[in-house]
Design an enzyme around this catalytic site. Structure first.
Site, PDB file in Angstrom:
ATOM      1  N   SER A  35       0.876  -1.162  -0.028  1.00  0.00           N
ATOM      2  CA  SER A  35      -0.065  -0.075  -0.010  1.00  0.00           C
ATOM      3  C   SER A  35       0.889   1.256  -0.073  1.00  0.00           C
ATOM      4  CB  SER A  35      -0.907   0.145   1.160  1.00  0.00           C
ATOM      5  OG  SER A  35      -1.810  -1.160   1.340  1.00  0.00           O
ATOM      6  N   HIS A  66      -3.581   0.538  -4.345  1.00  0.00           N
ATOM      7  CA  HIS A  66      -3.056  -0.543  -5.280  1.00  0.00           C
ATOM      8  C   HIS A  66      -3.591  -0.486  -6.696  1.00  0.00           C
ATOM      9  CE1 HIS A  66      -1.852  -3.236  -2.047  1.00  0.00           C
ATOM     10  NE2 HIS A  66      -2.242  -2.550  -1.557  1.00  0.00           N
ATOM     11  N   HIS A  88      -4.989  -9.979  -1.279  1.00  0.00           N
ATOM     12  CA  HIS A  88      -5.022 -10.288   0.158  1.00  0.00           C
ATOM     13  C   HIS A  88      -6.241 -11.474   0.394  1.00  0.00           C
ATOM     14  CE1 HIS A  88      -3.573  -6.112  -0.381  1.00  0.00           C
ATOM     15  NE2 HIS A  88      -2.927  -6.271   0.374  1.00  0.00           N
ATOM     16  N   TYR A  90      -7.954 -11.134   3.009  1.00  0.00           N
ATOM     17  CA  TYR A  90      -9.350 -10.340   3.269  1.00  0.00           C
ATOM     18  C   TYR A  90     -10.282 -10.145   2.233  1.00  0.00           C
ATOM     19  CZ  TYR A  90      -6.474  -6.206   2.796  1.00  0.00           C
ATOM     20  OH  TYR A  90      -5.813  -4.981   2.033  1.00  0.00           O
ATOM     21  N   GLU A  91      -9.638 -10.031   0.971  1.00  0.00           N
ATOM     22  CA  GLU A  91     -10.559  -9.527  -0.111  1.00  0.00           C
ATOM     23  C   GLU A  91     -11.300 -10.794  -0.553  1.00  0.00           C
ATOM     24  OE1 GLU A  91      -8.186  -6.939  -3.048  1.00  0.00           O
ATOM     25  OE2 GLU A  91      -6.613  -8.174  -2.277  1.00  0.00           O
ATOM     26  N   ALA A 118       3.280  -1.902   3.840  1.00  0.00           N
ATOM     27  CA  ALA A 118       3.100  -1.031   4.932  1.00  0.00           C
ATOM     28  C   ALA A 118       2.565  -1.862   6.300  1.00  0.00           C
ATOM     29  CB  ALA A 118       2.075  -0.106   4.649  1.00  0.00           C
ATOM     30  N   MET A 221      -0.828  -7.063   6.897  1.00  0.00           N
ATOM     31  CA  MET A 221      -1.724  -8.142   6.464  1.00  0.00           C
ATOM     32  C   MET A 221      -1.346  -8.781   5.119  1.00  0.00           C
ATOM     33  SD  MET A 221      -5.090  -5.744   7.167  1.00  0.00           S
ATOM     34  CE  MET A 221      -5.426  -4.755   8.759  1.00  0.00           C
ATOM     35  N   SER A 222      -0.216  -9.014   4.884  1.00  0.00           N
ATOM     36  CA  SER A 222       0.315  -9.590   3.718  1.00  0.00           C
ATOM     37  C   SER A 222       1.514 -10.198   3.891  1.00  0.00           C
ATOM     38  CB  SER A 222       0.317  -8.342   2.735  1.00  0.00           C
ATOM     39  OG  SER A 222       1.483  -7.114   3.169  1.00  0.00           O
ATOM     40  N   ASN A 245       2.482   3.425  11.143  1.00  0.00           N
ATOM     41  CA  ASN A 245       1.521   3.776  12.307  1.00  0.00           C
ATOM     42  C   ASN A 245       2.044   2.958  13.565  1.00  0.00           C
ATOM     43  OD1 ASN A 245       0.066   1.516  11.121  1.00  0.00           O
ATOM     44  ND2 ASN A 245      -0.539   1.430  13.015  1.00  0.00           N
ATOM     45  N   HIS A 259      -6.563   3.732   6.708  1.00  0.00           N
ATOM     46  CA  HIS A 259      -5.736   3.316   5.626  1.00  0.00           C
ATOM     47  C   HIS A 259      -5.417   4.694   4.854  1.00  0.00           C
ATOM     48  CE1 HIS A 259      -4.489   0.641   2.322  1.00  0.00           C
ATOM     49  NE2 HIS A 259      -5.212   1.265   1.534  1.00  0.00           N
TER      50      HIS A 259
END
Length: 305
Positions: A35, A66, A88, A90-91, A118, A221-222, A245, A259
């Site tokens: 990201s 993306h 991902h 989560y998609e 990220a 998450m990746s 963050n 995000h």
């Protein structure tokens, strides 16, 4: 994993052959941009780009930040292919789809995979805008039985039980640290452990505290599924996280993460990030074109023209 999630060798081959017919480039380095980091591909010379939606069997990227395209070109004298945006779990994609491009890159002749992401910092001394060279990872979904190598193993890609103690190439990590010192940005650079979580919700405070006890330095998450598949099929891996963050670990904190702020940090560090990866790629030692052609012929039944 359901049998319908499995992808046969011929499907990977179909995609690789389509790309080889469409582009003159024969990449030895594959780069996956997370990201806010896809701008790296814009520095490529002699570019050829393909939208994911136009590539046979490729998933579609649905995440903001993306671009959703595959870019071929030259970077620091090396032929590369870059994913502007990844896939991902989560998609809604099975991990075989999340990692689909990695095996395609191997069939194209890639030798090294550079993965970027990220991530939120669990380590107290990491700050937004810092970088973390990934020295190891914790695969939380994997511990719950979700692994991209589940199902029948295809020996044409790799062995049934691949080693993961050397998942991240130590020589490449050391090289990146040396480069950061030469760039005078070593104050922004760390080495640490990355934890992969499913998402898309960010971590709760209790989860963040648990991860810290596990020895995690950054969370995202990746990346980990792609690294597992890359090592399974013999690619050397270099991974780096951009810390976007600080993960909240106290209940009286008023900080929240979103995000959009992740993307903004990516823009802020774009210059340093590009310089680091460009310099790293420029110093990579790769096989000759003749050796790479022999490698492709061993892995795939098609002839490279």
């Amino acid at each position: 994993m359901h049998s319908t999630d499995m992808i046969c060798y011929e499907t990977y081959l179909e995609t690789a052959e389509w790309l080889l017919m469409k582009t003159k480039h024969r990449p030895k380095v594959a780069i996956i941009c997370g990201s806010g980091l896809g701008m790296l591909a814009e520095t490529f010379t002699d570019q050829e780009s393909f939208k994911y939606t136009d590539i046979p069997n490729f998933p579609k990227s649905t995440v903001s930040g993306h671009a959703g395209q595959l870019v071929f070109g030259e970077l620091a004298g090396k032929t590369c292919v870059c994913m502007q945006g990844r896939f991902h779990m989560y998609e809604g994609y099975p991990l075989t789809k999340v990692t689909f491009p990695v095996r395609v890159f191997r069939l194209l002749g890639a030798e090294i995979l550079i993965v970027t992401n990220a991530a939120g910092s669990i380590a107290d001394d990491y700050n937004p805008g810092d970088f973390m060279i990934i020295k190891d990872h914790i695969n939380m979904p994997g511990m719950a039985g979700l692994n991209p190598l589940q199902g029948p193993n295809d020996e044409r890609f790799g062995s049934r039980f691949p080693c993961m103690s050397d998942a991240y190439d130590r020589a490449l990590g050391k090289l990146a640290l040396n480069i950061s010192t030469q760039m005078d940005c070593n104050n922004l650079m760390h080495e640490g452990v990355y934890c992969y979580v499913g998402g898309p919700s960010f971590e709760t405070i209790a989860e963040a505290c648990l991860l810290q006890k596990f020895g995690v330095d950054a969370v995202g998450m990746s990346t980990v599924p792609e690294v597992i598949v890359a090592r399974h099929c013999g690619l050397r891996v270099f991974g780096v996280s951009l810390i976007t963050n600080k993960v909240t670990k106290k209940y009286d904190s008023i900080e929240v993460v979103d995000h959009e702020s992740v993307l903004n940090i990516g823009k802020m560090r774009a210059g340093i990030f590009q310089s680091l990866i460009m310099e790293l790629v420029g110093r990579l030692k790769l096989t000759s074109d003749e050796e790479a052609s022999d490698l492709r012929s061993m892995i795939t039944p098609y002839q490279v023209v």
